[in-house]
Scaffold this motif. Structure first.
Motif, short mmCIF file in Angstrom:
data_model
loop_
_atom_site.label_atom_id
_atom_site.label_comp_id
_atom_site.label_asym_id
_atom_site.label_seq_id
_atom_site.Cartn_x
_atom_site.Cartn_y
_atom_site.Cartn_z
N ASN A 38 -4.93 4.67 3.08
CA ASN A 38 -4.69 4.08 1.52
C ASN A 38 -3.93 2.80 1.74
OD1 ASN A 38 -6.44 6.21 0.30
ND2 ASN A 38 -4.68 7.61 -0.04
N VAL A 39 -2.89 2.79 2.57
CA VAL A 39 -2.34 1.59 3.01
C VAL A 39 -2.98 0.53 3.27
CG1 VAL A 39 -0.57 0.71 4.46
CG2 VAL A 39 0.00 2.73 3.46
N VAL A 40 -4.16 0.74 4.35
CA VAL A 40 -5.03 -0.25 4.67
C VAL A 40 -5.89 -0.82 3.67
CG1 VAL A 40 -6.71 -0.84 6.42
CG2 VAL A 40 -4.91 0.54 7.22
N SER A 41 -6.31 0.25 2.76
CA SER A 41 -7.19 -0.25 1.78
C SER A 41 -6.40 -0.59 0.39
CB SER A 41 -8.22 1.03 1.40
OG SER A 41 -7.67 1.93 0.96
N GLY A 42 -5.26 -0.75 0.37
CA GLY A 42 -4.34 -1.22 -0.57
C GLY A 42 -4.06 -0.09 -1.81
N LEU A 43 -4.61 1.13 -1.52
CA LEU A 43 -4.16 1.85 -2.68
C LEU A 43 -2.80 2.27 -2.65
CD1 LEU A 43 -7.28 4.53 -2.31
CD2 LEU A 43 -6.96 2.60 -4.07
N SER B 203 -8.11 -5.77 -4.93
CA SER B 203 -9.20 -6.78 -5.66
C SER B 203 -9.88 -7.67 -4.52
CB SER B 203 -8.66 -7.49 -6.73
OG SER B 203 -7.52 -8.39 -6.35
N ARG B 204 -9.03 -7.94 -3.52
CA ARG B 204 -9.58 -9.05 -2.50
C ARG B 204 -10.29 -8.26 -1.38
NH1 ARG B 204 -5.70 -12.95 -0.32
NH2 ARG B 204 -7.82 -13.52 0.80
N LEU B 205 -10.19 -6.84 -1.39
CA LEU B 205 -10.74 -5.97 -0.05
C LEU B 205 -11.97 -6.40 0.22
CD1 LEU B 205 -8.95 -3.84 1.52
CD2 LEU B 205 -10.23 -2.02 0.02
N ALA B 206 -12.96 -6.65 -0.42
CA ALA B 206 -14.38 -6.85 -0.20
C ALA B 206 -14.59 -8.13 0.44
CB ALA B 206 -15.30 -6.84 -1.29
N ALA B 207 -13.77 -9.14 -0.20
CA ALA B 207 -13.77 -10.42 0.30
C ALA B 207 -13.00 -10.70 1.66
CB ALA B 207 -13.08 -11.12 -0.77
N LEU B 208 -12.07 -9.82 1.90
CA LEU B 208 -11.51 -9.74 3.08
C LEU B 208 -12.32 -9.05 4.29
CD1 LEU B 208 -7.92 -8.85 1.93
CD2 LEU B 208 -8.46 -11.03 3.20
N GLY B 209 -13.58 -8.57 3.76
CA GLY B 209 -14.50 -8.12 4.87
C GLY B 209 -14.21 -6.62 5.17
N VAL B 210 -13.51 -5.86 4.14
CA VAL B 210 -13.39 -4.52 4.37
C VAL B 210 -14.00 -3.62 3.34
CG1 VAL B 210 -11.39 -2.81 4.39
CG2 VAL B 210 -10.80 -5.27 5.02
#
Ligand code: ATP
Length: 306
Positions: free
Chosen positions: A91-96, A117-124
Motif C-alpha cells: 500500500n505504501v508502494v502504490s500510494g494508498l 493519480s500518477r501511478l499508471a503513468a509511472l508504469g505501475v
C-alpha cells in the motif's frame, strides 16, 4: 470505450473510471515501456527502491525502517507471518498509505508519498487481495478498463466518438485482445466476470493489470483462495508474464511452496521489520525466517519446510 448493456451501476462506474484515468493521463507522460531500465552513471536503476520506510497505526508499528531494491525484470516475493506488514508495504508502494518516514523510488523518481493519480503513468499496476473486478461486465470490458490511463481523449470526445477517440478505442481493444489471448482467456472473453470460477477471475484481474504493459506489477496474494491446480496455472502465467513482457513483479503470497518456485528473490518481514532478503535457497535455510514461521527457535532445525 465500450459501454455495454449491463447494470447501470457498473456502466456508470466504468465511465467515471475512464474519465478519471484519462485526466490522470493528460497530466502525465505515457508510461515508460516495460523492461526499459533507466541508467544512472552506467548502472541500472532498480525499478523499485524503498529507503527506510516506517509506518505505524496508533501504537502499532506496521513497518519499521524497510529497505528494499527490486531489479528490472525480477520476480520478488514479500512473505511473512500474519500481520508482518506485507500489505502495508504494498500500500505504501502504490500510494494508498503515506509512510511516516522513508522514501519510495520508482525508476528515477523519488517520493515521500507515491501519488496514486500518477501511478499508471509511472508504469505501475496492481491487483488486490479481494478481487476488484466489475462483476456485471464481460471479461473483455473488464480488461479494457485497465487500458484507460493510456487514452488521451476525454469522456466527452469518447461519447461524441471523435477520430482520436475511435483510434484509442481500437488500440485499447487490440491490446486487450492480445493480453486475453496471452493469458488463455479467449474462451470466456464475452462472459460476465462475476460468473467465472474464482481462479479464472484472478486471471482476468491479472489481464486487466497487464493490459497497459506496466513496468512494475504489484500482485496482492494472486493465488489466494484458488484450487491447487489453478495455483500452479496462475503461477505459470505470472512467470510467463515476466518472461514475455519483461515486467518486474512484486508479489505478496502466503503459499511458501509456490513462492519458492516462482521468485528470483524473497524478502521476509516479521513484526514490520525485514528479517531476510535473498534467493529462495538462502531464505529457506535462514534461521531467523524459520524462527519467525515456527514462532520459536528449534535446535537442529536447518530449513524451512515447504
Ligand atoms: N489501516 C490500518 N489501521 C490500523 N492498523 C493497521 C492498518 N493496516 C494494517 N494495520 C496493522 O499493521 C500491522 C501490519 O498489517 P498488514 O496488513 O500490513 O500485515 P500483513 O503481513 O499483510 O498481514 P496478513 O498476512 O494477515 O494480511 C498489523 O498489526 C495490522 O493490524
Amino acid at each position: 470505450m465500450s459501454l455495454v448493456a449491463t447494470s447501470g451501476g457498473d456502466a456508470l462506474v466504468l465511465a467515471r473510471t475512464h474519465e478519471r484515468a484519462a485526466e490522470a493521463a493528460r497530466e502525465a507522460e505515457a508510461a515508460p515501456p516495460a523492461a526499459e531500465a533507466a541508467l544512472v552513471g552506467g548502472a541500472p536503476v532498480p525499478v523499485l527502491q524503498l529507503e527506510g520506510i516506517s509506518l505505524s497505526f496508533g501504537g502499532i508499528t506496521a513497518l519499521d525502517g524497510i529497505d528494499l531494491a527490486v531489479a528490472n525484470g525480477e520476480i520478488r516475493a514479500i512473505i511473512g507471518p500474519n500481520g508482518a506488514g506485507k500489505s502495508s508495504l504494498l500500500n505504501v508502494v502504490s500510494g494508498l498509505y503515506r509512510p511516516d518516514r522513508g522514501m519510495v523510488r520508482l525508476g528515477s523518481e523519488r517520493f515521500a508519498h507515491v501519488p496514486t493519480s500518477r501511478l499508471a503513468a509511472l508504469g505501475v499496476a496492481r491487483t488486490f487481495q479481494n478481487l476488484a473486478l466489475f462483476k456485471g461486465l464481460p471479461v473483455l470490458d473488464n480488461v479494457i478498463t485497465g487500458f484507460v490511463h493510456r487514452r488521451r481523449a476525454g469522456f466527452v470526445r469518447q461519447i461524441l466518438s471523435t477520430p482520436q477517440a475511435r483510434r484509442e478505442e481500437a488500440e485499447s481493444r487490440a491490446a486487450s485482445e492480445d493480453v486475453i489471448a496471452f493469458l488463455h482467456l479467449d474462451a470466456v472473453k464475452h462472459q460476465l466476470a462475476g460468473g467465472l470460477p474464482y481462479g479464472v477471475q484472478k486471471r482476468v484481474e491479472l489481464a486487466r493489470a497487464l493490459v497497459a504493459r506496466p513496468q512494475l506489477l504489484l500482485l496482492d496474494e494472486p493465488l489466494a483462495g484458488v484450487t491447487l491446480g489453478e495455483k500452479q496455472e496462475l503461477a505459470a502465467h505470472i512467470s510467463n508474464t515476466r518472461d514475455a513482457y519483461g515486467t518486474t513483479i512484486v508479489l505478496i503470497e502466503h503459499d511458501i511452496g509456490v513462492v519458492m518456485g516462482l521468485s528470483d528473490r524473497i524478502a521476509v518481514l516479521d513484526y514490520g521489520r525485514k528479517i531476510a532478503d535473498g534467493t529462495p535457497d538462502e531464505v529457506r535455510s535462514d534461521q531467523a525466517v524459520i524462527d519467525a514461521y515456527l514462532g520459536v527457535a528449534h535446535e537442529g532445525e536447518t530449513e524451512l519446510v515447504v
